[in-house]
Scaffold this motif. Structure first.
Motif, short mmCIF file in Angstrom:
data_model
loop_
_atom_site.label_atom_id
_atom_site.label_comp_id
_atom_site.label_asym_id
_atom_site.label_seq_id
_atom_site.Cartn_x
_atom_site.Cartn_y
_atom_site.Cartn_z
N LYS A 10 -2.63 -50.82 62.37
CA LYS A 10 -4.01 -50.47 62.06
C LYS A 10 -4.12 -49.76 60.71
O LYS A 10 -5.09 -49.96 59.97
CB LYS A 10 -4.60 -49.59 63.16
N GLN A 13 -4.26 -52.36 58.18
CA GLN A 13 -5.59 -52.97 58.17
C GLN A 13 -6.58 -52.12 57.40
O GLN A 13 -7.42 -52.63 56.65
CB GLN A 13 -6.08 -53.18 59.61
N GLU A 21 -12.70 -53.92 49.76
CA GLU A 21 -14.11 -53.54 49.66
C GLU A 21 -14.41 -52.79 48.37
O GLU A 21 -15.58 -52.72 47.96
CB GLU A 21 -14.53 -52.70 50.87
N SER A 272 -15.57 -46.48 52.88
CA SER A 272 -14.90 -47.71 53.32
C SER A 272 -13.88 -47.41 54.42
O SER A 272 -13.77 -48.16 55.39
CB SER A 272 -14.20 -48.39 52.14
N LYS A 275 -15.78 -46.84 57.59
CA LYS A 275 -16.34 -48.06 58.16
C LYS A 275 -15.30 -48.86 58.95
O LYS A 275 -15.53 -49.22 60.10
CB LYS A 275 -16.91 -48.94 57.04
N ILE A 276 -14.14 -49.10 58.34
CA ILE A 276 -13.13 -49.90 59.02
C ILE A 276 -12.51 -49.12 60.18
O ILE A 276 -12.17 -49.70 61.22
CB ILE A 276 -12.04 -50.38 58.03
N SER A 277 -12.39 -47.80 60.05
CA SER A 277 -11.83 -46.99 61.13
C SER A 277 -12.70 -47.08 62.38
O SER A 277 -12.19 -47.20 63.50
CB SER A 277 -11.71 -45.53 60.69
N GLN A 278 -14.00 -47.05 62.18
CA GLN A 278 -14.91 -47.15 63.32
C GLN A 278 -14.78 -48.51 64.00
O GLN A 278 -14.78 -48.60 65.24
CB GLN A 278 -16.35 -46.92 62.84
N LYS A 279 -14.63 -49.57 63.22
CA LYS A 279 -14.45 -50.91 63.78
C LYS A 279 -13.16 -51.01 64.58
O LYS A 279 -13.06 -51.81 65.52
CB LYS A 279 -14.47 -51.95 62.67
N LEU A 280 -12.16 -50.19 64.20
CA LEU A 280 -10.88 -50.22 64.89
C LEU A 280 -10.84 -49.28 66.09
O LEU A 280 -9.80 -49.14 66.74
CB LEU A 280 -9.75 -49.85 63.90
#
Length: 432
Positions: A10, A13, A21, A272, A275-280
């Motif tokens: 992760k 990622q 981004e 950024s 954002k990606i941390s929340q999606k993970l």
């Protein structure tokens, strides 16, 4: 798959997403949306993101059938992607039917070299041909201070001063206050060379607070600092400079031929990550976008936050990601190899020793951390134990500023290669 292995996956990622981004292409084209050049258009791009920014601008002008007379790119070795060459300059063809070629120079960073002078001389000579019938699109990104340089003093002296400053623990603002007073193109002096032609500058910020006079040492920005400020900093950081005559020479205080747009910043970098941390599946927390202390101290601090989070001694509920953006410094005392992000990550290892489900990484968005091929470092609760089994002394590594070699032996280096962007650094704590 073990939970720690999953967390490391992760982490990668997050790193890949954040770099993608924060690539400047879309931001450059957005900044150009209302730009309507009325005269002969020239492009000069400087910095570690120069190639990416310039090709985005060229694509925009092709799409809008706008002629470009000259395009010059000055970037760090290896940062012109597929067009990298060992020669001082390469010429490549373009898709622009109104223009035959782009000149690409690769030069030294973080310390200027002979190719820096060759490249900058080329730009100066080009700018001296400009009249009121010309205009310049000037694309600026971090690293420009070293890559765009024509010193009043000898190259050897500017190399020595830069090396002293980089090892002194000075932040980038203080470093550039001194460097630009020794330069014929910094502190707004390049804008004076370009005049009477007008300049539209698009600046990718890698400086806290987005200070235009600090980013790349402000080639097209008036200088608000004085000779007294520079003399004070020379004394503060114990910088040895025999001839101070150019320090005493005043810099331009009023520049009237430049308009500027700032794109990207450490804030967008941190957003950024969030954002990606929340999606993970993590709850993100941006702790600061202004981290600017010693790298090792920042690492110990973030390690302490990770430990308190795992032990339930603060308000961060797991699973979470804690984010700190900025640019730390390293006061070099040893003879090892490393960079500020590697030293930060390494210094955190002791605080999180034996903590399960804990990862900390620190990343330079440009893909190069200090004079190394690593973008940064990544550690877990198992890192210190691995180091001890290899008989690597934690305190000695920090004393020698040798984080690169230590992290390399425990798979703790982040390798991305040159990314094409440069919007400062970000450090991330992941706790599950």
């Amino acid at each position: 798959m073990s939970n720690l292995k999953n967390m490391l996956d992760k982490s990668r990622q997050i790193i890949d997403f954040v770099i993608a981004e924060n690539m400047p292409q879309n931001a450059v084209k957005k900044a150009l949306a209302n730009y309507k050049p009325q005269k002969q258009l020239h492009i000069i791009a400087i910095g570690k993101a120069a190639f990416t920014m310039a090709t985005a601008a060229l694509d925009f002008f092709v799409q809008n059938n706008i002629k470009v007379v000259n395009c010059v790119i000055i970037t760090k070795y290896g940062h012109s992607q597929n067009f990298s060459t060992s020669s001082p300059v390469s010429t490549v063809s373009t898709k622009n039917s109104n223009m035959s070629s782009v000149k690409i120079f690769e030069a030294g960073h973080p310390i200027s070299d002979e190719n820096t002078i060759i490249a900058t001389d080329y730009c100066i000579n080009l700018a001296k041909t400009f009249t009121e019938d010309d205009e310049l699109l000037f694309l600026v990104s971090g690293g420009g201070s070293a890559l765009f340089e024509k010193p009043f003093v000898s190259l050897k002296i500017i190399q020595d001063i830069t090396a002293q400053l980089l090892a002194s623990g000075a932040n980038i603002v203080d470093i550039n206050i001194i460097r630009k007073r020794l330069s014929q193109v910094k502190a707004g002096r390049f804008a004076e060379i370009v005049a009477p032609a007008k300049i539209f500058a698009i600046v990718l910020s890698d400086v806290l607070g987005d200070s235009l006079e600090s980013i790349a040492s402000g080639p097209t920005t008036a200088d608000s600092y004085t000779a007294e400020d520079a003399l004070y900093l020379l004394k503060k950081y114990n910088i040895k400079l025999a001839d101070k005559s150019y320090i005493l020479q005043e810099t331009p205080k009023n520049i009237d031929n430049v308009k500027t747009a700032v794109i990207g910043s450490v804030n967008t970098l941190c957003q950024s990550v969030a954002k990606i941390s929340q999606k993970l599946g993590y709850t993100p927390h941006i702790l600061t976008t202004g981290l600017n202390c010693e790298a090792a101290e920042a690492g110990r601090f973030l390690g302490a936050i990770a430990k308190d989070t795992q032990l339930g001694r603060n308000s961060f509920a797991k699973p979470c990601v804690i984010i700190a953006g900025g640019e730390t410094v390293v006061t070099v005392k040893g003879k090892g190899k490393g960079g500020r992000n590697q030293e930060l990550a390494f210094a955190a290892a002791q605080a999180i020793s034996n903590l399960p489900n804990t990862v900390i990484f620190s990343l330079g968005s440009d893909g190069t951390d200090g004079p190394t091929d690593a973008a940064g470092g990544i550690i877990t609760g198992e890192t210190l134990d691995k180091l001890q089994k290899l008989e690597i002394n934690f305190d000695e590594v920090l004393a020698q500023n040798d984080s690169y070699n230590a992290l390399k032996q425990v798979d703790g280096l982040i390798i991305t290669g040159p990314t094409g962007t440069n919007v400062n650094d970000v450090s991330v704590v992941i706790c599950e």
